[in-house]
Write an enzyme that holds these catalytic residues in place. Structure first.
Site, mmCIF file in Angstrom:
data_model
loop_
_atom_site.group_PDB
_atom_site.id
_atom_site.type_symbol
_atom_site.label_atom_id
_atom_site.label_comp_id
_atom_site.label_asym_id
_atom_site.label_seq_id
_atom_site.Cartn_x
_atom_site.Cartn_y
_atom_site.Cartn_z
ATOM 1 N N CYS A 139 74.445 -14.523 -68.157
ATOM 2 C CA CYS A 139 74.402 -13.540 -69.235
ATOM 3 C C CYS A 139 75.258 -13.997 -70.414
ATOM 4 C CB CYS A 139 74.894 -12.187 -68.724
ATOM 5 S SG CYS A 139 74.956 -10.934 -70.005
ATOM 6 N N CYS A 142 77.265 -11.332 -72.259
ATOM 7 C CA CYS A 142 78.463 -10.816 -71.572
ATOM 8 C C CYS A 142 79.627 -11.775 -71.699
ATOM 9 C CB CYS A 142 78.238 -10.650 -70.059
ATOM 10 S SG CYS A 142 76.600 -10.291 -69.607
ATOM 11 N N ASP A 143 79.320 -13.070 -71.576
ATOM 12 C CA ASP A 143 80.386 -14.042 -71.373
ATOM 13 C C ASP A 143 80.570 -15.027 -72.520
ATOM 14 O OD1 ASP A 143 80.784 -12.893 -68.850
ATOM 15 O OD2 ASP A 143 79.246 -14.162 -67.953
#
Length: 317
Positions: A139, A142-143
């Site tokens: 993801c 997200c990261d």
């Protein structure tokens, strides 16, 4: 083996993304007293995304976890019984349908709403597990933040892979897009964006065979033109390795009973969440290979709950 505990309910919802929670809101308001099991990832895939900018009603955007928390609280407010637990077995041979939770409890239900979603696919390398949370991610949104001014790689050649590469290019110093084929599968507009982003380098005909690094990912071992006479090993220095090779629907326990396509998406009667078994409905990403959006999942969860209510009134339960 001791007898499993049993419980009878009118409406059981499995899964807790936008589809499951929306189904729970509608089913609760229709007095179906739904029981919802949250599954492996409470809140679903949206809990691992940061900003959601395309969900109507949030003009400033909203984080995925906040959106899911709002939906969960709304379902609770109307009396949905939301529980932790994973569906481990299904018996849809006859009503009431039987779902085993955590291998230890059986719920017998008149109606079943399957909203188990989909999970990101991995290449299957041992190194992906070894470096999980230490440079390997499925993801980018997200990261990506952790890789500012660093070098990263994205694996995949479709729209998702291109989107992730473009997103990461805004943060990282250099982005490698690792593509098995000699071309991109992505739509023309996404391809053009990738090729016009100066810090994305597309590595066509490259396969990842491993990752290396002391305390996290420091690089990837690639093979260029695998199986060809001019095959060669290539190493790239990266700090982050992002997978964007698609999703697998979480439908395994239902496959003996329901029709699924070759990937595993549950097939429903077109335009409805109805499956081939009366009283069993599928909503959200587990049944949607095409759109996979929070809003379409929520819409199908609403349809599933309305269908469940109609079905229960028809059979007089």
């Amino acid at each position: 083996m001791e007898e499993m505990t049993r419980e009878k309910v009118r409406c059981l919802i499995i899964g807790s993304g936008p589809a499951g929670y929306t189904a729970a809101i509608y089913a609760s308001r229709a007095n179906l007293s739904p029981v919802l099991y949250e599954g492996i990832q409470p809140g679903g895939q949206l809990t691992i995304t940061t900003e959601v900018e395309n969900f109507p009603g949030y003009p400033e955007g909203v984080t995925g976890p906040a959106l899911m928390d709002d939906m969960r609280r709304q379902a609770s407010r109307f009396g949905a019984d939301i529980r932790a637990g994973i569906a481990t077995e299904a018996d849809l041979s006859a009503a009431p349908y039987k779902i085993t939770i955590d291998g230890e409890k059986v719920i017998e239900t008149e109606t079943l709403i399957i909203a188990t979603g989909a999970s990101a696919k991995y290449l299957g390398l041992a190194d992906e597990r070894k470096y999980a949370g230490m440079g390997v991610s499925a993801c980018a949104t997200c990261d990506g933040f952790f890789y500012r001014k660093k070098n990263v790689a994205v694996v995949g050649g479709g729209d998702t892979a291109c989107e992730e590469a473009i997103y990461l290019a805004g943060l990282a110093k250099q982005v490698y897009l690792i593509v098995r084929k000699p071309y991109l599968r992505a739509s023309k507009v996404m391809q053009e964006r990738v090729f016009s982003t100066p810090n994305i380098k597309v590595l066509f005909e490259h396969n990842t065979v491993g990752l290396f690094g002391e305390n996290g990912v420091e690089g990837a071992h690639l093979v260029r033109r695998k199986g060809e006479p001019d095959e060669e090993m290539v190493d790239i220095a990266i700090d982050g390795f992002f997978l964007a090779i698609g999703h697998k629907p979480n439908s395994d326990i239902f496959k003996p009973w329901l029709d699924t396509d070759e990937v595993g998406y549950i097939q429903t009667i077109p335009g409805t969440p109805r499956t081939r078994i009366p009283g069993v409905f599928a909503a959200g990403d587990v049944a949607d290979p095409h759109y996979r959006q929070a809003i379409t999942a929520a819409g199908s969860g609403c349809k599933a709950a309305i269908e469940a209510e109609r079905y229960l009134s028809e059979i007089g339960k």
